[in-house]
Design a protein around this motif. Structure first.
Motif, PDB file in Angstrom:
ATOM      1  N   GLU A  62       0.830  -1.196   0.000  1.00 54.66           N
ATOM      2  CA  GLU A  62       0.000   0.000   0.000  1.00 54.66           C
ATOM      3  C   GLU A  62       0.869   1.252   0.000  1.00 54.66           C
ATOM      4  N   ASP A  63       1.992   1.213   0.762  1.00 53.99           N
ATOM      5  CA  ASP A  63       2.903   2.361   0.772  1.00 53.99           C
ATOM      6  C   ASP A  63       3.466   2.607  -0.621  1.00 53.99           C
ATOM      7  N   GLU A  64       3.813   1.536  -1.325  1.00 49.93           N
ATOM      8  CA  GLU A  64       4.346   1.702  -2.677  1.00 49.93           C
ATOM      9  C   GLU A  64       3.292   2.286  -3.612  1.00 49.93           C
ATOM     10  N   ALA A  65       2.053   1.799  -3.497  1.00 52.90           N
ATOM     11  CA  ALA A  65       0.978   2.314  -4.346  1.00 52.90           C
ATOM     12  C   ALA A  65       0.706   3.781  -4.040  1.00 52.90           C
ATOM     13  N   ILE A  89       1.247   7.046  -6.568  1.00 52.90           N
ATOM     14  CA  ILE A  89       0.204   8.035  -6.868  1.00 52.90           C
ATOM     15  C   ILE A  89       0.672   9.437  -6.473  1.00 52.90           C
ATOM     16  N   ALA A  90       1.273   9.536  -5.277  1.00 48.37           N
ATOM     17  CA  ALA A  90       1.749  10.847  -4.804  1.00 48.37           C
ATOM     18  C   ALA A  90       2.796  11.422  -5.751  1.00 48.37           C
ATOM     19  N   ASN A  91       3.709  10.582  -6.204  1.00 51.02           N
ATOM     20  CA  ASN A  91       4.747  11.071  -7.122  1.00 51.02           C
ATOM     21  C   ASN A  91       4.135  11.613  -8.414  1.00 51.02           C
ATOM     22  N   ARG A  92       3.092  10.934  -8.917  1.00 49.92           N
ATOM     23  CA  ARG A  92       2.439  11.427 -10.123  1.00 49.92           C
ATOM     24  C   ARG A  92       1.728  12.755  -9.868  1.00 49.92           C
ATOM     25  N   LEU A  93       1.065  12.881  -8.708  1.00 51.98           N
ATOM     26  CA  LEU A  93       0.331  14.107  -8.403  1.00 51.98           C
ATOM     27  C   LEU A  93       1.273  15.299  -8.255  1.00 51.98           C
ATOM     28  N   TYR A  94       2.361  15.093  -7.491  1.00 53.03           N
ATOM     29  CA  TYR A  94       3.264  16.215  -7.229  1.00 53.03           C
ATOM     30  C   TYR A  94       4.163  16.531  -8.423  1.00 53.03           C
ATOM     31  N   ALA A  95       4.121  15.687  -9.436  1.00 51.57           N
ATOM     32  CA  ALA A  95       4.873  15.971 -10.658  1.00 51.57           C
ATOM     33  C   ALA A  95       4.020  16.690 -11.689  1.00 51.57           C
ATOM     34  N   GLY A  96       2.734  16.866 -11.409  1.00 52.12           N
ATOM     35  CA  GLY A  96       1.833  17.468 -12.378  1.00 52.12           C
ATOM     36  C   GLY A  96       1.676  18.964 -12.195  1.00 52.12           C
ATOM     37  N   PRO A  97       0.869  19.591 -13.051  1.00 50.31           N
ATOM     38  CA  PRO A  97       0.619  21.038 -12.946  1.00 50.31           C
ATOM     39  C   PRO A  97      -0.068  21.379 -11.624  1.00 50.31           C
ATOM     40  N   LEU A  98       0.297  22.512 -11.047  1.00 49.87           N
ATOM     41  CA  LEU A  98      -0.246  22.887  -9.741  1.00 49.87           C
ATOM     42  C   LEU A  98      -1.750  23.140  -9.805  1.00 49.87           C
ATOM     43  N   ALA A 140      -7.648  10.392  -8.869  1.00 48.91           N
ATOM     44  CA  ALA A 140      -6.841   9.259  -8.417  1.00 48.91           C
ATOM     45  C   ALA A 140      -7.519   8.527  -7.265  1.00 48.91           C
ATOM     46  N   ALA A 141      -8.117   9.290  -6.324  1.00 44.00           N
ATOM     47  CA  ALA A 141      -8.814   8.658  -5.202  1.00 44.00           C
ATOM     48  C   ALA A 141     -10.023   7.864  -5.690  1.00 44.00           C
ATOM     49  N   LYS A 142     -10.748   8.408  -6.659  1.00 45.24           N
ATOM     50  CA  LYS A 142     -11.913   7.708  -7.208  1.00 45.24           C
ATOM     51  C   LYS A 142     -11.496   6.429  -7.920  1.00 45.24           C
ATOM     52  N   GLU A 143     -10.348   6.481  -8.582  1.00 43.56           N
ATOM     53  CA  GLU A 143      -9.879   5.315  -9.340  1.00 43.56           C
ATOM     54  C   GLU A 143      -9.585   4.127  -8.424  1.00 43.56           C
ATOM     55  N   VAL A 144      -9.031   4.383  -7.236  1.00 42.38           N
ATOM     56  CA  VAL A 144      -8.649   3.276  -6.345  1.00 42.38           C
ATOM     57  C   VAL A 144      -9.695   2.971  -5.286  1.00 42.38           C
ATOM     58  N   ASP A 154      -9.691  -0.299  -2.821  1.00 43.38           N
ATOM     59  CA  ASP A 154      -8.991  -0.057  -1.550  1.00 43.38           C
ATOM     60  C   ASP A 154      -9.469   1.278  -0.980  1.00 43.38           C
ATOM     61  N   LYS A 155     -10.413   1.201  -0.037  1.00 41.96           N
ATOM     62  CA  LYS A 155     -10.957   2.416   0.572  1.00 41.96           C
ATOM     63  C   LYS A 155      -9.890   3.163   1.364  1.00 41.96           C
ATOM     64  N   GLY A 156      -9.018   2.419   2.081  1.00 40.11           N
ATOM     65  CA  GLY A 156      -7.979   3.075   2.865  1.00 40.11           C
ATOM     66  C   GLY A 156      -7.007   3.851   2.003  1.00 40.11           C
ATOM     67  N   LEU A 157      -6.629   3.244   0.866  1.00 39.22           N
ATOM     68  CA  LEU A 157      -5.720   3.924  -0.045  1.00 39.22           C
ATOM     69  C   LEU A 157      -6.381   5.162  -0.625  1.00 39.22           C
ATOM     70  N   ALA A 158      -7.676   5.057  -0.944  1.00 42.64           N
ATOM     71  CA  ALA A 158      -8.387   6.215  -1.484  1.00 42.64           C
ATOM     72  C   ALA A 158      -8.406   7.363  -0.471  1.00 42.64           C
ATOM     73  N   ALA A 159      -8.641   7.025   0.820  1.00 44.64           N
ATOM     74  CA  ALA A 159      -8.644   8.062   1.856  1.00 44.64           C
ATOM     75  C   ALA A 159      -7.265   8.689   2.000  1.00 44.64           C
ATOM     76  N   ALA A 160      -6.221   7.873   1.910  1.00 44.66           N
ATOM     77  CA  ALA A 160      -4.856   8.403   2.015  1.00 44.66           C
ATOM     78  C   ALA A 160      -4.547   9.323   0.844  1.00 44.66           C
ATOM     79  N   VAL A 161      -5.030   8.984  -0.336  1.00 42.26           N
ATOM     80  CA  VAL A 161      -4.806   9.837  -1.504  1.00 42.26           C
ATOM     81  C   VAL A 161      -5.521  11.173  -1.324  1.00 42.26           C
ATOM     82  N   ARG A 162      -6.774  11.110  -0.841  1.00 41.81           N
ATOM     83  CA  ARG A 162      -7.527  12.354  -0.644  1.00 41.81           C
ATOM     84  C   ARG A 162      -6.880  13.258   0.394  1.00 41.81           C
ATOM     85  N   SER A 163      -6.105  12.697   1.329  1.00 39.36           N
ATOM     86  CA  SER A 163      -5.482  13.493   2.391  1.00 39.36           C
ATOM     87  C   SER A 163      -4.138  14.104   1.970  1.00 39.36           C
ATOM     88  N   LEU A 164      -3.661  13.821   0.763  1.00 37.82           N
ATOM     89  CA  LEU A 164      -2.395  14.401   0.303  1.00 37.82           C
ATOM     90  C   LEU A 164      -2.558  15.909   0.136  1.00 37.82           C
TER      91      LEU A 164
END
Length: 337
Positions: free
Chosen positions: A2-5, A9-18, A28-32, A36-46
Motif C-alpha cells: 500500500e505504501d508503494e501504491a 500516486i503521490a509522485n504522479r500528483l506532485y509531478a503534475g501542474p499545480l 486518483a482517489a476515485k480510481e482506487v 482499496d478504501k484506505g488507499l483512497a482516503a490516504a490519496v484524498r489526504s495528500l
C-alpha cells in the motif's frame, strides 16, 4: 504494497501542474476507491503544495542534478565547519552564493517550462529552501523527494523543521544524526586537552611574598589573571537561558509567518481559480448573448419580410374582392335583361 501504491500516486500528483492538483487528486482517489478504501482516503489526504514548493518539486524532477550539487556542497561546508577550517568555509560560502543564484534561475526556468512562472517573492522562498538544503541533510532529502509542501529554513545551527513540510515523510531516507550545538568539534576538544592547565592554589597554603635585596616584591612564576584567561569561561546560565528563549521565540515567529504565507498562497490560488472560472463563465455568457442577438436580428428581418408580404397579400385580396363584386354586378345586370 500500500505504501508503494500511495507513493506512486503521490509522485504522479506532485509531478503534475499545480492548478490541476485538486482535480487529479480526486480522480486518483476515485480510481482506487473501488478496490482499496484506505488507499483512497490516504490519496484524498495528500496536501496541495505551495507555489514555491511546487517549483522546487519541478526542479527536483526535471533538473535533479541541481539540488544534488547543492547537497554535496552542504556536506563539504559541514565538514569544514567541524574541522574549524575558516579559509575553506569562506571559499565554500562564495561558491554557495553563486550556486544558489544559478539554482534559483534554473528553478524559475523550469517553472516557466511547466506552464506557471513564479514571482520574485516565490523565487526568494525557493532560494531560502535551497539554502536550508545546504545546511541540513534532512532538508536535502525532503527537496530531493519531489513531494515538498512548504518552504524550509535552516541556519546551520538548528535543523530544518520538517513537520508537515513533505508528503509521506515516512518514505524519506533517514538523515544523519544532528550535531549537538553545545558540543565542541573534535579538533577543538583535542586542542583544549593539549593546552597547559592553570595551576590550582592550595586552599590552606598561606600567602607568602619573596623580597629582593632592594626590598621589592618578586612576581610569581605565572600571573593569576593569565591562568584564569587560559581556562574557557562558561556561559552565564541566565544569558544562555535568555538566548534559548529568544531562539524559541524566533522559531515560533518563523513558523507563524510560514503558516500565514502558506494560507495566503492558498487563498491566492483559490482566488485565481475562481477568477478563471468566472472568466470562462463570462466568455460563455458573451457567446450566448452574441448568438441570441444574432437570432433576434434574424427574427426581426423575418418579421419585416413577413409583414411586407402580408401587406402585399392584403392588397391583392382587396383587389380580388373588388373584381369579384364587379363580376357579380355584371352577372346581375345580364340576368335582368
Amino acid at each position: 504494497m500500500e505504501d508503494e501504491a500511495l507513493a506512486d500516486i503521490a509522485n504522479r500528483l506532485y509531478a503534475g501542474p499545480l492548478e490541476d492538483f485538486i482535480a487529479a487528486r480526486a480522480a486518483a482517489a476515485k480510481e482506487v476507491s473501488g478496490r482499496d478504501k484506505g488507499l483512497a482516503a490516504a490519496v484524498r489526504s495528500l496536501p496541495k503544495p505551495s507555489v514555491a514548493a511546487w517549483a522546487l518539486n519541478m526542479l527536483a524532477r526535471h533538473r535533479p542534478e541541481v539540488p544534488a550539487r547543492l547537497g554535496e556542497l552542504g556536506a563539504r561546508m559541514r565538514a569544514a565547519q567541524d574541522s574549524l577550517d575558516a579559509a575553506a568555509l569562506r571559499g565554500l560560502g562564495r561558491e554557495r552564493r553563486t550556486m544558489l543564484a544559478d539554482a534559483v534561475e534554473t528553478a524559475r526556468s523550469v517553472a516557466r517550462e511547466q506552464g506557471r512562472p513564479i514571482s520574485d517573492a516565490m523565487a526568494s522562498d525557493v532560494e531560502e529552501t535551497l539554502r536550508a538544503l545546504t545546511a541540513d541533510a534532512g532538508a536535502a532529502n525532503a527537496v530531493a523527494s519531489g513531494r515538498l509542501l512548504k518552504v524550509l529554513s535552516a541556519d546551520g545551527v538548528s535543523d530544518a523543521d520538517l513537520d508537515g513540510a513533505v508528503a509521506l515523510p515516512g518514505l524519506l531516507p533517514a538523515a544523519p544524526p544532528a550535531r549537538s550545538p553545545w558540543t565542541p568539534p573534535a579538533a577543538s576538544r583535542t586542542a583544549a586537552a593539549a593546552a597547559p592547565k592553570a595551576p590550582v592554589a592550595e586552599p590552606s597554603a598561606p600567602k607568602t611574598r619573596t623580597t629582593t635585596a632592594a626590598g621589592s616584591q618578586s612576581k610569581p612564576g605565572r600571573p593569576r589573571l593569565e591562568a584564569v584567561r587560559q581556562a574557557p569561561r562558561p556561559a552565564s546560565p541566565p544569558a544562555l537561558e535568555r538566548a534559548k528563549s529568544a531562539l524559541a521565540e524566533a522559531r515560533a515567529a518563523e513558523e507563524a509567518a510560514a503558516r500565514l504565507a502558506g494560507d495566503l498562497q492558498e487563498q491566492e490560488e483559490t482566488a485565481r481559480a475562481e477568477i478563471a472560472e468566472l472568466q470562462q463563465e463570462t466568455a460563455d455568457l458573451r457567446r450566448r448573448l452574441k448568438a441570441a442577438e444574432e437570432s433576434l436580428d434574424r427574427a426581426r428581418k423575418n418579421l419585416a419580410a413577413t409583414a411586407a408580404e402580408a401587406k402585399q397579400a392584403t392588397r391583392a385580396a382587396d383587389k380580388a374582392s373588388r373584381t369579384s363584386m364587379l363580376a357579380q354586378e355584371r352577372v346581375l345586370r345580364l340576368g335582368s335583361n
